[in-house]
Design a protein around this motif. Structure first.
Motif, short mmCIF file in Angstrom:
data_model
loop_
_atom_site.label_atom_id
_atom_site.label_comp_id
_atom_site.label_asym_id
_atom_site.label_seq_id
_atom_site.Cartn_x
_atom_site.Cartn_y
_atom_site.Cartn_z
N CYS A 22 12.00 49.94 -80.20
CA CYS A 22 11.80 48.80 -79.30
C CYS A 22 13.04 48.47 -78.48
N ARG A 23 13.99 49.38 -78.39
CA ARG A 23 15.22 49.18 -77.62
C ARG A 23 14.90 48.83 -76.18
N ALA A 24 15.57 47.80 -75.65
CA ALA A 24 15.35 47.36 -74.27
C ALA A 24 16.66 46.86 -73.70
N PHE A 25 16.76 46.90 -72.38
CA PHE A 25 17.96 46.42 -71.70
C PHE A 25 17.79 44.94 -71.35
N LEU A 26 18.77 44.13 -71.71
CA LEU A 26 18.73 42.70 -71.42
C LEU A 26 19.24 42.49 -69.99
N GLU A 86 24.06 51.62 -81.58
CA GLU A 86 25.49 51.79 -81.77
C GLU A 86 26.24 50.76 -80.93
N ALA A 87 27.51 50.56 -81.24
CA ALA A 87 28.30 49.52 -80.58
C ALA A 87 28.32 49.70 -79.07
N GLU A 88 28.36 50.95 -78.62
CA GLU A 88 28.39 51.21 -77.18
C GLU A 88 27.11 50.72 -76.50
N GLU A 89 25.99 50.82 -77.20
CA GLU A 89 24.72 50.38 -76.63
C GLU A 89 24.64 48.87 -76.52
N THR A 90 25.06 48.16 -77.58
CA THR A 90 25.02 46.70 -77.51
C THR A 90 26.01 46.18 -76.48
N GLU A 91 27.17 46.82 -76.38
CA GLU A 91 28.15 46.41 -75.38
C GLU A 91 27.63 46.64 -73.96
N ALA A 92 26.77 47.66 -73.81
CA ALA A 92 26.20 47.95 -72.50
C ALA A 92 25.04 47.02 -72.14
N GLY A 93 24.55 46.23 -73.12
CA GLY A 93 23.51 45.25 -72.83
C GLY A 93 22.16 45.54 -73.44
N PHE A 94 22.07 46.54 -74.34
CA PHE A 94 20.80 46.85 -74.97
C PHE A 94 20.60 46.00 -76.22
#
Length: 352
Positions: A307-311, A325-333
């Motif tokens: 269910c990964r989505a971009f905020l 991963e940390a890179e994904e959350t930092e990118a806004g996912f």
């Protein structure tokens, strides 16, 4: 966009007393949709008493050529009270039809020269078997070290497949087996692979600092312990990839209590957008599902990442995250199943 299709079961092979391998046939018209990167997983849908059940299982077969797959193989371990795993062990047979989502997941390795290593526990061997098999077959300048932990030899999944890798690539594949509840005649002593043990063990097995990529897969405790050991040994987080197969209730952080925020949720899904009011306490995924039944999800536990989505805009609180991963959350996912709106307006994009 991930989609479900009916696939025929070609075989159900027993691996151990509590695990099976399920082989699925992919018809020619769907093979491009089921092309996968080693390490990805499939979500399987089953109706139980008029309730839809979804479970996620990693593909264990390697990618050996450029052709899209004619078959897909997954490993299923029996879980106490597990609706699909019980069905797979007791009822599923060749010729049955399963509704299977197209491959997803980012716990993957594109074959490239280098020295790679994995620490896995139990059924965590499943995606790593595909990763190692593909890498060794496609890249002559690659090496792989597999450190696996199981309860007993009899409970060890894919014994023959791993032994075949050892026989086929004796100079490039290293296997280290640890049994937590049984002594071995040779090799390491029994016991769990925790942070302390791995901190001493890993430097003795391989040059930790030169490993191109680490792949950690299995129960929450083992993965977290392995990550802490690697970080303590100086491994950069960008070289560590994780996938959690099971989260004990007491081992993981508890979800934060929901707060009542009367938000409007906008979501883009498969090229179409809509805006809907969120009900008190529900996740963003639940809001979207009430209006778009095709919203992607599998576990709803923050583990699989389907269910990964971009905020795009707004702010959310994510209760748990065992997939990004940390890179994904930092990118806004974010994980839509674990996210709750904390602003009046929130916009998600599932298509990125």
């Amino acid at each position: 966009m991930a989609r479900f299709h009916p696939l025929r079961v070609a075989a159900v092979d027993r691996l151990t007393d509590d695990s099976v391998a399920v082989t699925l046939e992919v018809p020619p018209a769907l093979r491009e949709e089921y092309r996968y990167t080693p390490g990805q997983h499939l979500a399987v849908r089953l109706d139980v008493d008029d309730t839809e059940v979804r479970r996620t299982y990693s593909i264990c077969s390697p990618v050996l050529g450029p052709e899209a797959p004619a078959e897909l193989r997954v490993g299923v371990r029996l879980v106490e009270g597990g609706e699909f795993s019980t069905f797979a062990h007791k009822e599923l047979a060749a010729g049955d039809i399963l509704h299977v989502m197209t491959p997803a997941g980012r716990f993957v390795l594109e074959p490239a020269p280098g020295y790679y290593a994995a620490v896995v526990g139990g059924s965590g061997i499943t995606p790593v078997l595909a990763i190692a098999g593909t890498l060794l077959a496609q890249t002559a300048d690659a090496r792989f070290c597999l450190i696996r932990s199981d309860r007993t030899a009899a409970s060890t999944m894919f014994l023959e497949e791993v032994a075949d890798l050892k026989d086929r690539y004796p100079e490039r594949f290293q296997l280290v087996t640890v049994l937590s509840r049984e002594e071995q005649q040779a090799g390491l002593g029994s016991g769990r692979l925790d942070e302390q043990r791995l901190t001493g063990l890993l430097p003795a097995l391989l040059p930790v600092e030169t490993v191109t990529g680490w792949f950690l897969c299995g129960p929450y405790g083992l993965v977290q312990g392995a990550e802490r050991a690697l970080r303590g040994l100086g491994v950069n987080r960008h070289r560590i990839h994780e996938e959690i197969f099971h989260v004990d209730g007491g081992a993981a952080p508890a979800p934060v209590a929901a707060t009542a925020v009367h938000s409007r949720v906008t979501a883009k899904l498969d090229g179409r957008s809509g805006t809907w009011p969120a009900q008190d306490g529900e996740s963003l995924l639940e809001t979207v599902l009430r209006n778009r039944a095709d919203a992607p999800y599998a576990c709803k536990g923050g583990v699989c990442g389907t269910c990964r989505a971009f905020l795009v805009s707004g702010e959310v609180r994510m209760d748990r995250n065992f997939a990004l991963e940390a890179e994904e959350t930092e990118a806004g996912f974010v994980l839509a199943c674990q996210s709750h709106a904390t602003t009046d307006e929130v916009e998600l994009d599932f298509d990125r």
